[in-house]
Design a protein around this motif. Structure first.
Motif, PDB file in Angstrom:
ATOM      1  N   ARG A 180      61.620  12.925 102.337  1.00  0.00           N
ATOM      2  CA  ARG A 180      62.166  14.301 102.315  1.00  0.00           C
ATOM      3  C   ARG A 180      61.967  14.970 100.953  1.00  0.00           C
ATOM      4  NH1 ARG A 180      66.068  11.280 105.101  1.00  0.00           N
ATOM      5  NH2 ARG A 180      67.852  11.609 103.726  1.00  0.00           N
ATOM      6  N   LYS A 181      60.964  14.503 100.195  1.00  0.00           N
ATOM      7  CA  LYS A 181      60.702  15.058  98.858  1.00  0.00           C
ATOM      8  C   LYS A 181      59.584  16.098  98.870  1.00  0.00           C
ATOM      9  CE  LYS A 181      62.231  10.934  96.371  1.00  0.00           C
ATOM     10  NZ  LYS A 181      61.779   9.738  95.623  1.00  0.00           N
ATOM     11  N   GLY A 206      61.367  18.006 103.774  1.00  0.00           N
ATOM     12  CA  GLY A 206      62.819  17.840 103.718  1.00  0.00           C
ATOM     13  C   GLY A 206      63.580  19.150 103.670  1.00  0.00           C
ATOM     14  N   THR A 207      62.878  20.223 103.287  1.00  0.00           N
ATOM     15  CA  THR A 207      63.471  21.562 103.304  1.00  0.00           C
ATOM     16  C   THR A 207      62.383  22.532 103.757  1.00  0.00           C
ATOM     17  OG1 THR A 207      62.798  22.297 101.094  1.00  0.00           O
ATOM     18  CG2 THR A 207      64.820  20.990 101.227  1.00  0.00           C
ATOM     19  N   PHE A 208      62.790  23.722 104.133  1.00  0.00           N
ATOM     20  CA  PHE A 208      61.786  24.701 104.571  1.00  0.00           C
ATOM     21  C   PHE A 208      60.769  24.987 103.473  1.00  0.00           C
ATOM     22  CE2 PHE A 208      60.148  29.003 104.495  1.00  0.00           C
ATOM     23  CZ  PHE A 208      59.359  28.957 105.638  1.00  0.00           C
ATOM     24  N   ASP A 209      61.218  25.044 102.215  1.00  0.00           N
ATOM     25  CA  ASP A 209      60.322  25.426 101.114  1.00  0.00           C
ATOM     26  C   ASP A 209      59.118  24.504 100.957  1.00  0.00           C
ATOM     27  OD1 ASP A 209      61.769  27.675 100.466  1.00  0.00           O
ATOM     28  OD2 ASP A 209      63.061  26.629  99.031  1.00  0.00           O
ATOM     29  N   HIS A 210      59.236  23.282 101.483  1.00  0.00           N
ATOM     30  CA  HIS A 210      58.092  22.367 101.412  1.00  0.00           C
ATOM     31  C   HIS A 210      56.930  22.865 102.273  1.00  0.00           C
ATOM     32  CE1 HIS A 210      61.160  19.005 100.321  1.00  0.00           C
ATOM     33  NE2 HIS A 210      60.692  19.609  99.247  1.00  0.00           N
ATOM     34  N   MET A 228      63.287  16.763 110.020  1.00  0.00           N
ATOM     35  CA  MET A 228      64.061  18.011 110.047  1.00  0.00           C
ATOM     36  C   MET A 228      64.403  18.423 111.469  1.00  0.00           C
ATOM     37  SD  MET A 228      62.730  20.301 106.947  1.00  0.00           S
ATOM     38  CE  MET A 228      64.280  21.115 107.007  1.00  0.00           C
ATOM     39  N   LYS A 233      68.154  19.552 111.166  1.00  0.00           N
ATOM     40  CA  LYS A 233      68.300  20.215 109.860  1.00  0.00           C
ATOM     41  C   LYS A 233      67.803  21.659 109.954  1.00  0.00           C
ATOM     42  CE  LYS A 233      69.859  16.451 108.129  1.00  0.00           C
ATOM     43  NZ  LYS A 233      71.315  16.323 107.916  1.00  0.00           N
ATOM     44  N   LEU A 234      66.742  21.853 110.722  1.00  0.00           N
ATOM     45  CA  LEU A 234      66.227  23.195 111.018  1.00  0.00           C
ATOM     46  C   LEU A 234      65.590  23.136 112.403  1.00  0.00           C
ATOM     47  CD1 LEU A 234      64.270  24.719 107.965  1.00  0.00           C
ATOM     48  CD2 LEU A 234      66.287  25.677 109.077  1.00  0.00           C
ATOM     49  N   LYS A 242      61.487  31.859 109.410  1.00  0.00           N
ATOM     50  CA  LYS A 242      61.360  31.798 107.950  1.00  0.00           C
ATOM     51  C   LYS A 242      59.886  31.892 107.535  1.00  0.00           C
ATOM     52  CE  LYS A 242      65.475  28.951 106.910  1.00  0.00           C
ATOM     53  NZ  LYS A 242      65.953  29.530 105.642  1.00  0.00           N
TER      54      LYS A 242
END
Length: 253
Positions: A180-181, A206-210, A228, A233-234, A242
């Motif tokens: 998730r990095k 691990g997050t949308f920004d990735h 995710m 998570k999303l 997004k």
């Protein structure tokens, strides 16, 4: 530019959907078919089934999962794991897969890439590359779910795979998978710069920004998402919304 594809990746062990860290330390998530159906209904562009232990178990389980999924899911289904011959590929396509992802067998006998592409079309032949960083700006191809060295350089192997007939590349960073990095965008860029066929980035979201990072810096044509989605998570609609807000070229639903 072609649409950026959002692909739901489902790793399978026997009858179960699993999620691991660096392709190991797995936990059971649930019934793969239920998840595949949900992701299709949420607007996934494709479904990717990866058999994590195909070389150890009977493949009939996965064939049945694919067959049942194809009755309910009407986006392309790619299947990888343990496919060793043109006959294996034919059986999986008959079960309902649209494409096959081949890693281990191709590293052992590269002609298989050409045989599959010539028999079923390049669009069907996905070269799966499991990559581990071996030095600054260098990565090695691994087989058997990231366990076995091949001594192949990832960028050279990607280039050769395209020459042999692969229609796209599924590029998994074993170092990042399940951490998730974030995707290894440098790996994706190195491969993307070497080939003209689409590159699917897998491992590490691990997050949308990735996602915008690997598209804008790495040039990914598609992203494979597992954690995710499996752990809510999303959702895919949220990721799509997004993405559109960031002017990424995803399909509008």
């Amino acid at each position: 530019m072609a649409n950026l594809r959002l692909i739901a990746r489902l790793d399978i062990k026997g009858p179960n959907l699993i999620k691991g860290i660096q392709l190991e330390g797995v936990r059971v998530v649930g019934d793969p078919q239920t998840f595949a159906r949900r992701y299709y209904q949420q607007g996934a562009d494709e479904i990717l089934y990866m058999d994590a232990v195909a070389s150890l178990y009977n493949r009939d389980t996965l064939t049945n999962i694919v067959r049942r999924t194809a009755e309910e899911v009407f986006v392309p289904i790619t299947v990888g794991g343990g496919l060793r011959s043109v006959d294996d590929v034919r059986d999986m396509l008959r079960a309902g897969a649209d494409k096959v992802a081949i890693n281990s067998a191709a590293t052992l006998r590269p002609e298989l890439i050409s045989e599959v592409a010539e028999r079923f079309g390049s669009q069907c032949m996905v070269l799966q590359i499991d990559a581990k960083r071996s030095g600054p700006g260098r990565w090695e191809v691994y087989r058997d779910c990231g366990r076995e060295h091949t001594d192949l350089d990832v960028v050279e192997w990607a280039r050769r795979g395209q020459e042999l007939g692969a229609g796209e590349i599924l590029l998994t960073s074993v170092d990042r998978e399940g951490t998730r990095k974030g995707f290894d965008w440098e790996l994706v860029k190195a491969v993307n710069d070497a080939v003209t066929i689409p590159v699917i980035a897998s491992g590490g979201m691990g997050t949308f920004d990735h996602l915008p990072e690997v598209v804008e810096k790495g040039g990914a044509d598609a992203v494979a998402i597992a954690y995710m989605l499996h752990y809510d998570k999303l959702t895919l609609p949220a990721i799509r919304e997004k993405s559109l807000a960031r002017n990424l070229p995803v399909r509008k639903l």
